[in-house]
Design an enzyme around this catalytic site. Structure first.
Site, PDB file in Angstrom:
ATOM      1  N   HIS A  57       0.825  -1.211   0.000  1.00 39.80           N
ATOM      2  CA  HIS A  57       0.000   0.000   0.000  1.00 39.80           C
ATOM      3  C   HIS A  57       0.857   1.257   0.000  1.00 39.80           C
ATOM      4  O   HIS A  57       0.362   2.333   0.327  1.00 39.80           O
ATOM      5  CB  HIS A  57      -0.912   0.012   1.225  1.00 39.80           C
ATOM      6  CG  HIS A  57      -1.769  -1.191   1.357  1.00 39.80           C
ATOM      7  ND1 HIS A  57      -2.662  -1.577   0.386  1.00 39.80           N
ATOM      8  CD2 HIS A  57      -1.869  -2.122   2.346  1.00 39.80           C
ATOM      9  CE1 HIS A  57      -3.289  -2.678   0.775  1.00 39.80           C
ATOM     10  NE2 HIS A  57      -2.806  -3.029   1.958  1.00 39.80           N
ATOM     11  N   HIS A 219      -7.265  -4.470  -1.168  1.00 43.39           N
ATOM     12  CA  HIS A 219      -6.647  -5.774  -1.423  1.00 43.39           C
ATOM     13  C   HIS A 219      -7.327  -6.481  -2.591  1.00 43.39           C
ATOM     14  O   HIS A 219      -7.080  -7.656  -2.835  1.00 43.39           O
ATOM     15  CB  HIS A 219      -6.746  -6.676  -0.185  1.00 43.39           C
ATOM     16  CG  HIS A 219      -6.272  -6.036   1.071  1.00 43.39           C
ATOM     17  ND1 HIS A 219      -7.128  -5.442   1.967  1.00 43.39           N
ATOM     18  CD2 HIS A 219      -5.021  -5.890   1.574  1.00 43.39           C
ATOM     19  CE1 HIS A 219      -6.434  -4.953   2.981  1.00 43.39           C
ATOM     20  NE2 HIS A 219      -5.156  -5.210   2.760  1.00 43.39           N
TER      21      HIS A 219
END
Length: 331
Positions: A57, A219
């Site tokens: 991320h 995700h």
């Protein structure tokens, strides 16, 4: 899927080493851990602030370690929560006797492992408090969560709680600012292409050439609607309206706006989205105090965008304006 990596099993270690090499004046890697900490941690007479989560991320979460934001960030494997022992090392590294606040995105693994680490730290005499970020308005439950997911709004929690801690706030005061931020921040994202976890070598989901997914998670978790691609203005309008429906802002409200890329979206396209977001808010009499456009909470190379709105008051505006030397959020 081509990637610029060495061993797929060592991407996190290689990434952390490269990150520290880029910012040696700001951060250090704790030996034998996946914890990035401020070079001056623990800072005397200061509440410690720790966050983290799965890698992939970036710049979250290590990019937000620095004066004015986090004191440490704990990296897990790609899209996988860090283990409790790693989180514990992060807590111990930043504790200066004033207590430590954990900022946790609402994913089952993160909540469980950070909670276990907090219990271990408290057994060693460290005061620990927690806040859970759940800013995603798309879905109430997903394959990774019970309740709403924590996404790009987490960055505002890091910034405002970090500023309060830097200003000398007590553990209770820093937690109160974090909770206020969580209460007043909302986000939603969308994707036009999937991402590929390095060790998996295949995309985490599939989208047809003409498809987009609204409300997708960071995700690759399912969203709320898969449909044919539409214009940037239509995408921006749908995301913004869904956030506004949930946040219920009144005319005259002031907000901070974040238009966040998910890893594979050109800045050109992010600014086009921001143009429409700005137009919508202005037309509704909502005042934009500050705007952030760029990559703040990504999903590897996923192409897409998220829109975050943070409702501000005088306290939050002052903390938003406070100095930050974190590599990914300098102001």
């Amino acid at each position: 899927m081509k990637k610029i990596i060495n061993d797929p099993n060592l991407v996190v270690r290689d990434m952390l080493d490269g990150f520290v090499a880029a910012y040696p004046r700001e951060v250090r890697l704790l030996p034998g851990t996946t914890v990035i900490a401020r070079v001056d941690a623990p800072a005397a007479n200061k509440v410690g602030l720790v966050s983290g989560g799965g890698s992939g991320h970036e710049p979250a979460h290590a990019g937000y370690v620095g004066e004015g934001m986090l004191d440490a960030a704990v990296a897990g494997e790609v899209f996988t929560s860090p283990t409790p022992d790693q989180v514990l090392e992060g807590i111990k590294a930043v504790d200066a006797g004033e207590g430590v606040l954990l900022v946790i995105k609402n994913y089952t693994g993160d909540v469980m492992n950070f909670d276990m680490a907090a219990e271990l730290a408290e057994a060693e005499g460290i005061r620990v408090e927690q806040v859970i970020v759940n800013d995603d308005v798309a879905v109430e439950d997903s394959s990774f969560t019970t309740g709403r997911r924590g996404i790009a709004g987490t960055v505002f929690v890091h910034k405002l709680a970090g500023a309060k801690a830097e200003a000398g706030g007590t553990l209770a005061e820093v937690k109160a600012v974090a909770e206020k931020t969580v209460k007043n921040v909302r986000s939603i994202g969308m994707a036009i292409t999937p991402c590929t976890v390095p060790a998996a070598r295949t995309p985490s989901f599939t989208l047809e050439e003409n498809e987009i997914e609204i409300g997708i998670g960071i995700h690759g978790e399912p969203g709320i609607e898969r449909k044919a691609i539409v214009s940037s203005d239509d995408i921006a309008a749908e995301l913004t309206e869904k956030v506004l429906d949930d946040l219920k802002l009144e005319t005259g409200s002031e907000v901070a706006v974040m238009v966040n890329g998910l890893g594979g979206t050109p800045e050109m396209e992010l600014y086009i989205v921001n143009k429409k977001v700005n137009e919508i808010l202005t037309s509704k009499g909502i005042r934009i105090y500050d705007t952030f456009v760029g990559e703040y909470m990504t999903s590897l190379e996923m192409a897409g965008v998220s829109v975050t709105l943070l409702k501000l008051d005088d306290e939050l505006k002052e903390l938003l304006d406070a100095k930050s030397k974190a590599p990914a959020f300098r102001c």
